[in-house]
Scaffold this active site. Structure first.
Site, PDB file in Angstrom:
ATOM      1  N   ARG A   3      -9.368 -21.879 -15.939  1.00 40.67           N
ATOM      2  CA  ARG A   3      -8.432 -20.467 -16.781  1.00 40.67           C
ATOM      3  C   ARG A   3      -8.130 -20.162 -15.861  1.00 40.67           C
ATOM      4  NH1 ARG A   3     -10.353 -18.025 -20.977  1.00 40.67           N
ATOM      5  NH2 ARG A   3      -8.363 -17.177 -20.929  1.00 40.67           N
ATOM      6  N   ASP A  32      -1.919  -6.053 -33.380  1.00 41.25           N
ATOM      7  CA  ASP A  32      -1.197  -5.090 -34.951  1.00 41.25           C
ATOM      8  C   ASP A  32      -0.652  -4.098 -33.501  1.00 41.25           C
ATOM      9  OD1 ASP A  32      -3.862  -3.850 -33.409  1.00 41.25           O
ATOM     10  OD2 ASP A  32      -3.738  -1.958 -35.101  1.00 41.25           O
ATOM     11  N   LYS A  42      -3.360 -14.743 -11.558  1.00 40.64           N
ATOM     12  CA  LYS A  42      -3.176 -15.419 -13.505  1.00 40.64           C
ATOM     13  C   LYS A  42      -2.390 -14.205 -14.348  1.00 40.64           C
ATOM     14  CE  LYS A  42      -6.656 -15.581 -16.555  1.00 40.64           C
ATOM     15  NZ  LYS A  42      -6.404 -15.332 -17.485  1.00 40.64           N
ATOM     16  N   ASN A  43      -3.154 -13.489 -14.529  1.00 43.50           N
ATOM     17  CA  ASN A  43      -2.447 -11.835 -15.579  1.00 43.50           C
ATOM     18  C   ASN A  43      -1.487 -11.848 -15.245  1.00 43.50           C
ATOM     19  OD1 ASN A  43      -5.038 -12.024 -17.170  1.00 43.50           O
ATOM     20  ND2 ASN A  43      -6.369 -10.732 -15.912  1.00 43.50           N
ATOM     21  N   CYS A  45     -10.739 -16.759 -24.485  1.00 39.91           N
ATOM     22  CA  CYS A  45     -12.413 -15.804 -24.344  1.00 39.91           C
ATOM     23  C   CYS A  45     -12.970 -15.033 -25.389  1.00 39.91           C
ATOM     24  CB  CYS A  45     -12.621 -15.160 -23.104  1.00 39.91           C
ATOM     25  SG  CYS A  45     -11.850 -16.353 -22.224  1.00 39.91           S
ATOM     26  N   ASP A  56     -12.250  -6.482 -16.254  1.00 44.69           N
ATOM     27  CA  ASP A  56     -12.586  -8.150 -15.921  1.00 44.69           C
ATOM     28  C   ASP A  56     -13.075  -7.951 -14.801  1.00 44.69           C
ATOM     29  OD1 ASP A  56     -10.795  -8.922 -17.535  1.00 44.69           O
ATOM     30  OD2 ASP A  56      -9.396  -9.500 -16.826  1.00 44.69           O
ATOM     31  N   ARG A  82      -9.336  -7.960 -30.012  1.00 42.06           N
ATOM     32  CA  ARG A  82      -8.263  -7.507 -29.429  1.00 42.06           C
ATOM     33  C   ARG A  82      -7.282  -8.238 -29.829  1.00 42.06           C
ATOM     34  NH1 ARG A  82      -8.183 -11.194 -23.552  1.00 42.06           N
ATOM     35  NH2 ARG A  82      -9.484 -13.371 -25.243  1.00 42.06           N
TER      36      ARG A  82
END
Length: 420
Positions: free
Chosen positions: A397, A125, A22-23, A117, A305, A122
């Protein structure tokens, strides 16, 4: 609304094939906005987050066509919109990754703040700092962010923290910028390497991905390519923990073993036998589990994770276990849910102390985030009675066909409607 019903399942045994990451898939999908010809993607996981990202691409003028299981054809030749829809951006944090490609391709982008989530702060910037360094003018107004540039010019950019998202967004903005961009203190995750490999196939000039310094020389345009998404190391780690927590014997297939080093090391410390061969890994646990300590860190350290899944595992490791979370400050929300099942866990700021080996019992719990949901499934596999996991949209997800994969290993897990 749906829920998962998980029952004590005994030893899990068999083989499970891991889906595409997914990532890795999400930033690659965003990067498809940079190409001007057909792009063929393989091993794209069938997930809610992927579905939302495809909707984002289509809303910007790209064509997305599903041609087979895990296969997409994407064409962004007629990209005609630089404003992303709030209702899509609010559903998923990774949707913010379209900002870099839009800025690089069209010279402008307007977005609302991303969702996702609630695992801690997070901030974006670092993303915006990178865009400004490349010459963009950035404005924020009541939750909306816009960036404009007549032209982007390569610069040397130092990231205060090796943010994965910022590294990806700056990379994608820089591939069409004039001159050379250098990203120092860049994230080194495998997903960064996969994005770099994909961009190179499109015609980008990127070197150094996987190290702390990435160099990008801008090119006039990017074209099309064929690319296969890397396997999901977090899904692989989740099923490896499933084998350990149930005292099982599971072969996890479609794995890049080099990505799994921290997980493999900690499972061995817990007393599991790990056999590595080619693109698969066998996890065999026949004896009692020993206590372990983990500390989450940016790659190549122990992945944040996997913290929740290992916390579930620690409830079965006899003795005192310690988990230290250094990446996100609010990532112990699953502790209260595990305690409902009888887990003995104490949280002290960013440290969780688990007195493992005590029996767990089924309870009604909720998935407070994606990985927390996976941890509750793992705990439910060893708990007496039935564990009801609610708010499983978080799980959907990030895990493709999760209950089907668990059932093939012998797990007692079913999906049911939540009664009003």
């Amino acid at each position: 609304m749906e829920k998962l019903l998980v029952e004590s399942s005994g030893r899990l045994q068999g083989k499970v094939r891991i889906s595409g990451a997914k990532n890795a898939a999400l930033p690659i999908l965003a990067a498809c906005l940079l190409g001007t010809e057909d792009i063929y993607l393989e091993e794209v996981p069938d997930l809610k987050d992927v579905e939302i990202m495809c909707q984002v691409l289509e809303s910007l003028g790209a064509k997305v066509k599903k041609v087979g299981k895990g296969e997409l054809i994407i064409n962004s030749a007629n990209l005609n919109n630089y404003k992303t829809k709030y209702e899509l951006m609010s559903k998923m944090r990774a949707s913010f990754l379209v900002m870099g490609p839009l800025l690089g391709r069209l010279g402008k982008t307007e977005n609302s703040l991303p969702g996702g989530c609630s695992i801690g702060s997070r901030p974006i910037d670092l993303h915006l700092k990178g865009f400004k360094a490349l010459g963009a003018k950035v404005q924020t107004d009541f939750g909306n962010i816009s960036a404009y540039a007549d032209r982007l010019v390569g610069q040397k950019i130092y990231l205060d923290f090796p943010s994965v998202g910022a590294t990806e967004n700056i990379m994608m903005a820089a591939v069409l910028a004039e001159g050379e961009t250098i990203i120092d203190n860049a994230a080194m995750e495998p997903e960064i390497v996969d994005l770099s490999n994909f961009l190179r196939k499109l015609g980008a000039n990127v070197i150094g991905a996987g190290t702390s310094t990435i160099k990008i020389k801008g090119v006039p345009e990017l074209k099309g390519a064929r690319h296969s998404v890397i396997p999901d190391r977090i899904e692989a780690g989740t099923f490896m923990v499933a084998a350990a927590i149930t005292g099982g014997d599971v072969v996890v297939e479609n794995v890049i073993l080099n990505h799994m080093k921290p997980v493999i090391a900690k499972l061995r410390e817990a007393g599991c036998r790990i056999d590595e061969e080619g693109e698969s890994v066998r996890v065999l646990c026949e004896r009692g589990l020993k206590p372990i300590d983990i500390k989450t860190l940016p790659y190549p350290g122990f992945p944040t994770d996997m913290q929740a899944q290992f916390l579930a595992l620690m409830t079965r490791c006899n003795g005192i276990n310690i988990a230290i979370e250094t990446v996100f400050e609010n990532r112990f929300m699953h502790v209260d849910e595990l305690k409902k099942m009888g887990a003995d866990i104490r949280v002290e700021e960013r440290k969780a102390i688990v007195n493992g080996g005590k029996p767990l019992h089924g309870a009604k719990v909720r998935a407070t985030d994606l990985r927390a949901g996976a941890a509750l499934i793992l705990a439910g596999l060893t708990a007496t009675g039935t564990t009801e996991v609610h708010e499983i949209y978080h799980i959907d997800r990030g895990y493709e066909n999760i209950e089907e994969k668990f059932r093939k290993l012998g797990a007692k897990i079913t999906r049911a409607k939540v009664e009003d």
